[in-house]
Design a protein around this motif. Structure first.
Motif, mmCIF file in Angstrom:
data_model
loop_
_atom_site.group_PDB
_atom_site.id
_atom_site.type_symbol
_atom_site.label_atom_id
_atom_site.label_comp_id
_atom_site.label_asym_id
_atom_site.label_seq_id
_atom_site.Cartn_x
_atom_site.Cartn_y
_atom_site.Cartn_z
ATOM 1 N N GLY A 141 24.926 19.975 5.955
ATOM 2 C CA GLY A 141 24.852 21.164 6.790
ATOM 3 C C GLY A 141 23.995 22.285 6.246
ATOM 4 O O GLY A 141 23.919 23.352 6.853
ATOM 5 N N LYS A 196 22.555 30.383 14.275
ATOM 6 C CA LYS A 196 23.073 29.341 13.390
ATOM 7 C C LYS A 196 23.517 28.123 14.202
ATOM 8 O O LYS A 196 23.346 26.988 13.789
ATOM 9 N N HIS A 197 24.113 28.403 15.345
ATOM 10 C CA HIS A 197 24.567 27.343 16.248
ATOM 11 C C HIS A 197 24.085 27.662 17.652
ATOM 12 O O HIS A 197 24.014 28.836 18.039
ATOM 13 N N THR A 220 19.374 25.703 12.160
ATOM 14 C CA THR A 220 20.028 25.955 13.446
ATOM 15 C C THR A 220 20.547 24.625 13.955
ATOM 16 O O THR A 220 19.781 23.663 14.083
ATOM 17 N N ARG A 221 21.844 24.577 14.231
ATOM 18 C CA ARG A 221 22.421 23.337 14.764
ATOM 19 C C ARG A 221 22.405 23.423 16.281
ATOM 20 O O ARG A 221 23.087 24.263 16.869
ATOM 21 N N LEU A 277 19.835 19.192 13.690
ATOM 22 C CA LEU A 277 19.640 20.389 12.880
ATOM 23 C C LEU A 277 18.149 20.684 12.839
ATOM 24 O O LEU A 277 17.341 19.781 12.574
ATOM 25 N N SER A 295 19.579 16.953 20.264
ATOM 26 C CA SER A 295 20.658 17.498 19.435
ATOM 27 C C SER A 295 20.378 17.147 17.977
ATOM 28 O O SER A 295 20.214 15.968 17.632
ATOM 29 N N THR A 328 23.134 21.702 19.864
ATOM 30 C CA THR A 328 23.909 20.680 20.561
ATOM 31 C C THR A 328 23.551 20.744 22.034
ATOM 32 O O THR A 328 23.681 21.801 22.672
ATOM 33 N N SER A 358 18.110 14.694 12.236
ATOM 34 C CA SER A 358 19.243 14.081 12.924
ATOM 35 C C SER A 358 19.773 12.967 12.046
ATOM 36 O O SER A 358 19.124 12.533 11.103
#
Lengths: 111, 115
Positions: free
Chosen positions: A40, B9-10, B110-111, B88, B86, B113, B38
């Motif tokens: 992460g 961040k998300h 930045t994740r 990171l 999707s 989805t 990914s």
């Protein structure tokens, strides 16, 4: 496209053991870098090697660049759980145009 | 802390939408790189900018575009999003000159989805 291969893909060892991971290519690279990445998070630069045959030491980590600048190795002495992570090698090809990352070696050091 | 910042961040969005990811490089770094990571693809280089100009292009889809502004921050635009986007997304920066030209410092990512 010049590729970097890394081996092993996965490595699980006990605390205190030594290990070596490898980064190989069929192409010459002007420089190679090693990064460590935790889940992460972004990769963190460990070292850059530039000269063929170069050896660099960073505490318990020893990095070597092959004489022909096509391969590199990372040796860890007395591994600790804090060394756990994904180790990536990366390099700029000899023409200075393409920057590539290897697929990584996922290291797990068990206490 | 690498000194590279990324926002948000998300990010959660739907298929077909468009999003913009933002990156501010370390102070003094002229070059910005974008990567996609990914689970099954590893870290894939997308594009590099140097002082506002595109310098190198990797496996960037036509639905994706990027730019670097005069203040050196960069934005990655992703459009017509698909489930497979999707991942990171990382930004990195470097001084881009001299022997340490390609030593890259990565942001936190930045994740994204896509639902």
């Amino acid at each position: 496209t010049q590729l970097l291969e890394q081996s092993p893909q996965f490595l699980s060892i006990q605390e205190g053991e030594n290990l070596t991971v490898y980064c190989n290519s069929s192409s010459v690279f002007s420089s190679l870098q090693w990064y460590r990445q935790e889940p992460g998070e972004g990769p963190v630069l460990l070292v850059t090697v530039v000269t063929g045959g170069e050896v660099k030491k960073l505490k318990r980590l020893t990095f070597q660049f092959g004489d022909a600048r096509k391969d590199s190795s990372l040796h860890i002495t007395a591994a600790q759980p804090g060394d756990t992570g994904l180790y990536l090698c990366a390099g700029l090809d000899n023409y200075g145009q393409n920057f590539v990352f290897g697929p990584g070696t996922r290291l797990s050091v068990l206490p | 802390d690498s000194g590279v910042t990324q926002t948000p961040k998300h990010l959660i969005t739907a298929t077909g939408q468009r999003v913009t990811l933002r990156c501010s490089p370390r102070s003094g770094d002229l070059s910005v790189y974008w990567y996609q990571q990914s689970l099954d693809q590893g870290l894939q280089f997308l594009i590099q900018y140097y002082n506002g100009e595109e310098r190198a292009k990797g496996n960037i889809l036509e639905r994706f575009s990027a730019q670097q502004f005069p203040d050196l921050h960069s934005e990655l635009n992703l459009s017509s999003l698909e489930l497979g986007d999707s991942a990171l997304y990382f930004c990195a920066s470097s001084v881009a000159t001299g022997i340490r030209a390609n030593e890259q410092f990565f942001g936190p990512g930045t994740r994204l989805t896509v639902l």
